[in-house]
Scaffold this motif. Structure first.
Motif, PDB file in Angstrom:
ATOM      1  N   ILE A   3       0.873  -1.166   0.000  1.00 48.57           N
ATOM      2  CA  ILE A   3       0.000   0.000   0.000  1.00 48.57           C
ATOM      3  C   ILE A   3       0.913   1.219   0.000  1.00 48.57           C
ATOM      4  N   ILE A   4       0.902   1.959  -1.090  1.00 46.76           N
ATOM      5  CA  ILE A   4       1.839   3.053  -1.334  1.00 46.76           C
ATOM      6  C   ILE A   4       1.149   4.377  -1.030  1.00 46.76           C
ATOM      7  N   PHE A   5       1.543   4.993   0.069  1.00 45.26           N
ATOM      8  CA  PHE A   5       0.985   6.288   0.456  1.00 45.26           C
ATOM      9  C   PHE A   5       1.831   7.406  -0.124  1.00 45.26           C
ATOM     10  N   GLY A   6       1.197   8.526  -0.400  1.00 44.27           N
ATOM     11  CA  GLY A   6       1.879   9.740  -0.816  1.00 44.27           C
ATOM     12  C   GLY A   6       1.009  10.929  -0.464  1.00 44.27           C
ATOM     13  N   GLY A   7       1.635  12.084  -0.401  1.00 42.17           N
ATOM     14  CA  GLY A   7       0.907  13.313  -0.109  1.00 42.17           C
ATOM     15  C   GLY A   7       1.851  14.343   0.471  1.00 42.17           C
ATOM     16  N   LEU A   8       1.439  15.584   0.377  1.00 32.85           N
ATOM     17  CA  LEU A   8       2.270  16.668   0.898  1.00 32.85           C
ATOM     18  C   LEU A   8       2.448  16.572   2.404  1.00 32.85           C
ATOM     19  N   PRO A   9       3.549  17.115   2.920  1.00 30.61           N
ATOM     20  CA  PRO A   9       3.725  17.170   4.367  1.00 30.61           C
ATOM     21  C   PRO A   9       2.526  17.875   5.021  1.00 30.61           C
ATOM     22  N   GLY A  10       2.065  17.327   6.133  1.00 30.39           N
ATOM     23  CA  GLY A  10       0.952  17.912   6.867  1.00 30.39           C
ATOM     24  C   GLY A  10      -0.416  17.500   6.362  1.00 30.39           C
ATOM     25  N   SER A  11      -0.462  16.667   5.324  1.00 31.62           N
ATOM     26  CA  SER A  11      -1.758  16.235   4.779  1.00 31.62           C
ATOM     27  C   SER A  11      -2.426  15.192   5.669  1.00 31.62           C
ATOM     28  N   GLY A  12      -1.647  14.532   6.517  1.00 33.16           N
ATOM     29  CA  GLY A  12      -2.175  13.490   7.392  1.00 33.16           C
ATOM     30  C   GLY A  12      -1.776  12.090   6.977  1.00 33.16           C
ATOM     31  N   LYS A  13      -0.849  11.981   6.017  1.00 33.43           N
ATOM     32  CA  LYS A  13      -0.520  10.659   5.487  1.00 33.43           C
ATOM     33  C   LYS A  13       0.108   9.719   6.511  1.00 33.43           C
ATOM     34  N   THR A  14       1.013  10.220   7.341  1.00 34.65           N
ATOM     35  CA  THR A  14       1.633   9.343   8.335  1.00 34.65           C
ATOM     36  C   THR A  14       0.620   8.913   9.385  1.00 34.65           C
ATOM     37  N   THR A  15      -0.240   9.813   9.799  1.00 31.56           N
ATOM     38  CA  THR A  15      -1.281   9.465  10.778  1.00 31.56           C
ATOM     39  C   THR A  15      -2.173   8.358  10.233  1.00 31.56           C
TER      40      THR A  15
END
Length: 172
Positions: A3-15
């Motif tokens: 499952i490959i996540f991506g997104g700008l910093p602060g978007s909530g991706k790590t959470t």
């Protein structure tokens, strides 16, 4: 499955990636953590370039070939990095699913960027201007898009689990 996540910093991706990995009892593989460990191991001033991603690709492939479910967590701003993740899945004979995390509420996104604390020792978070100015290529083929401005983490993970068609709760 990768499952490959991506997104700008602060978007909530790590959470969201962490919560999904916990829910599915999957390996959570965070490029920020790898990159900071590389910096901490040597010359902190040296640009590490693609090293963090390359290490993450190797660790992901090792775990996928063992049959582990892997959640890859990175900004993933370029088509070349997204293609590399897909190649890892292909080499491992694993299914790949791409998830782009966005925060459609720009005021909330900015608040997150400006107020969040680092959870990786020594990692310097980008400023709002650095996030706005960052090169972030369009995903082209549409991934699953998750808007963290609209739902709670739990609702977001529930929706992802439903779309993925899997639900492995960790054993206690």
């Amino acid at each position: 499955m990768l499952i490959i996540f991506g997104g700008l910093p602060g978007s909530g991706k790590t959470t969201v990636a962490r919560a999904l990995a916990k829910r599915l009892d999957a390996l959570h593989l965070r490029v920020d953590t790898i990159e900071q460990a590389i910096r901490a191991s040597g010359d902190a001033e040296r640009d590490i370039g693609q090293a963090g991603y390359v290490v993450a690709y190797g660790v992901a492939q090792d775990n996928l070939t063992l049959g582990r479910l892997v959640v890859a967590d990175s900004v993933n701003p370029l088509e070349i990095t997204r293609s590399a993740w897909l190649a890892v899945a292909a080499r491992s004979a694993a299914i790949a699913v791409e998830v782009e995390v966005i925060c459609s509420d720009k005021t909330e996104h900015r608040r997150r960027v400006e107020t969040r604390k680092t959870d990786v020792e020594g990692l310097v978070k980008p400023t709002w201007q650095e996030v706005v100015d960052r090169v972030y290529e369009d995903w082209g083929r549409r991934p699953i898009v998750v808007d963290t401005a609209a739902k709670s983490v739990e609702e977001t993970v529930d929706g992802l689990v439903a779309k993925l068609g899997i639900d492995r709760r960790p054993s206690i």
